[in-house]
Design an enzyme around this catalytic site. Structure first.
Site, PDB file in Angstrom:
ATOM      1  CB  CYS A   2      -0.920   0.010   1.216  1.00 36.99           C
ATOM      2  SG  CYS A   2      -2.323  -1.109   1.037  1.00 36.99           S
ATOM      3  CD  GLU A 105       0.856  -4.037   2.311  1.00 36.42           C
ATOM      4  OE1 GLU A 105      -0.024  -3.265   1.862  1.00 36.42           O
ATOM      5  OE2 GLU A 105       1.860  -4.377   1.663  1.00 36.42           O
TER       6      GLU A 105
END
Length: 226
Positions: A2, A105
Site C-alpha cells: 500500500c 498494509e
C-alpha cells in the site's frame, strides 16, 4: 503493497548486514534515519553500487518515464512486467536496494474502517527491498525526474490475508548480487522471480490508525495493539 514503510535505524546498521568489504560512500548521514512512517514522493535512503563502491543516497520514492507525464508516477513495479515492459525499460538495469525496517498494509474491517498492519522480519533484521530507479552516477548532478520504484510480487501463505502484493525482499547474499553491476540482467530477473525471501521469514501485527496520517512520526506508530 500500500505504500508506507519505515527506515529508522542508521544506514551503517543496514550496510553491516550486507558485509560489502569496500568503504561506504555515505550521502545520507550517520544518525538514525528515524523515518517511522515514510510515504510515497518522499526521499528515502537507498543503496546502489558503482565501480565496486557502495553508495548511500536519498532518492524520491516514485518514478515515471519522460513520456508518461500525463499519469502519476508509480511507486511500485510488478515483477511480471518490470524486466520486459516498455514503461520501466529505461531503468531496468539501474538496480538498487531500499533498506527498510518494516512496511505497512491496510485491511478492510467489518465496520468499514481500514485497519493498518505492520510487517517485519521475524528476526527483526534489516529488510532489503529490490528496486530500480533513475539516479545520478557519482559526480553527476541530480535531476528533477530522479526516483525509484520497489518491485513487488504476489503474496503467499498467511500474508495473503494482509495484502495480495508484497515487496520482493532479498537476503543479504542475494542483495549483494542484485546490487553488483556485473550481474547480468537475465540473472537479476531470476533473483526476482525465484530467490526472494518467502512469507515464512516475516511476522505481522496490528498497529494504531495514527499511521494513516503521514505527518505522524515516532516509535509509537510501530507498536502492536493490545
Amino acid at each position: 503493497m500500500c505504500g508506507r514503510l519505515s527506515q529508522y535505524r542508521g544506514i551503517h546498521d543496514f550496510v553491516a548486514v550486507l558485509s560489502i568489504p569496500d568503504a561506504l560512500i555515505n550521502h545520507v548521514g550517520d544518525a538514525p534515519l528515524a523515518r517511522y512512517n515514510a510515504a510515497p514522493t518522499t526521499a528515502l535512503a537507498v543503496l546502489h553500487q558503482h565501480d565496486q563502491r557502495l553508495y548511500a543516497d536519498n532518492l524520491r520514492w516514485g518514478w515515471r518515464p519522460h513520456w508518461a507525464r500525463d499519469r502519476a508516477a508509480p511507486i511500485n513495479a510488478r515483477v511480471e512486467k518490470v524486466a520486459h515492459g516498455a514503461f520501466f525499460r529505461a531503468i531496468w538495469r539501474q538496480r538498487l536496494i531500499v533498506p527498510v525496517d518494516n512496511w505497512f498494509e491496510w485491511v478492510d474491517s467489518p465496520d468499514n474502517s481500514r485497519q493498518p498492519w505492520l510487517i517485519h522480519r521475524a528476526d527483526r533484521q534489516a529488510i532489503f527491498c529490490a528496486a530500480i530507479g533513475q539516479f545520478p552516477a557519482p559526480g553527476e548532478a541530480s535531476r528533477e525526474d530522479d526516483g525509484f520504484v520497489i518491485i513487488t510480487a504476489d503474496s503467499e501463505g498467511g500474508m495473503l490475508d494482509i495484502h495480495d502484493r508484497r515487496p520482493i525482499v532479498l537476503g543479504a547474499d542475494r542483495a549483494r548480487e542484485w546490487l553488483d553491476p556485473a550481474t547480468p540482467p537475465e540473472r537479476a530477473e531470476q533473483l526476482l522471480l525465484f530467490e526472494g525471501e518467502g512469507s515464512g521469514v516475516f511476522q505481522w501485527h496490528k498497529v494504531g490508525k495514527a499511521v494513516g496520517n503521514s505527518r505522524n512520526q515516532g516509535a509509537n506508530l510501530i507498536e502492536a495493539l493490545e
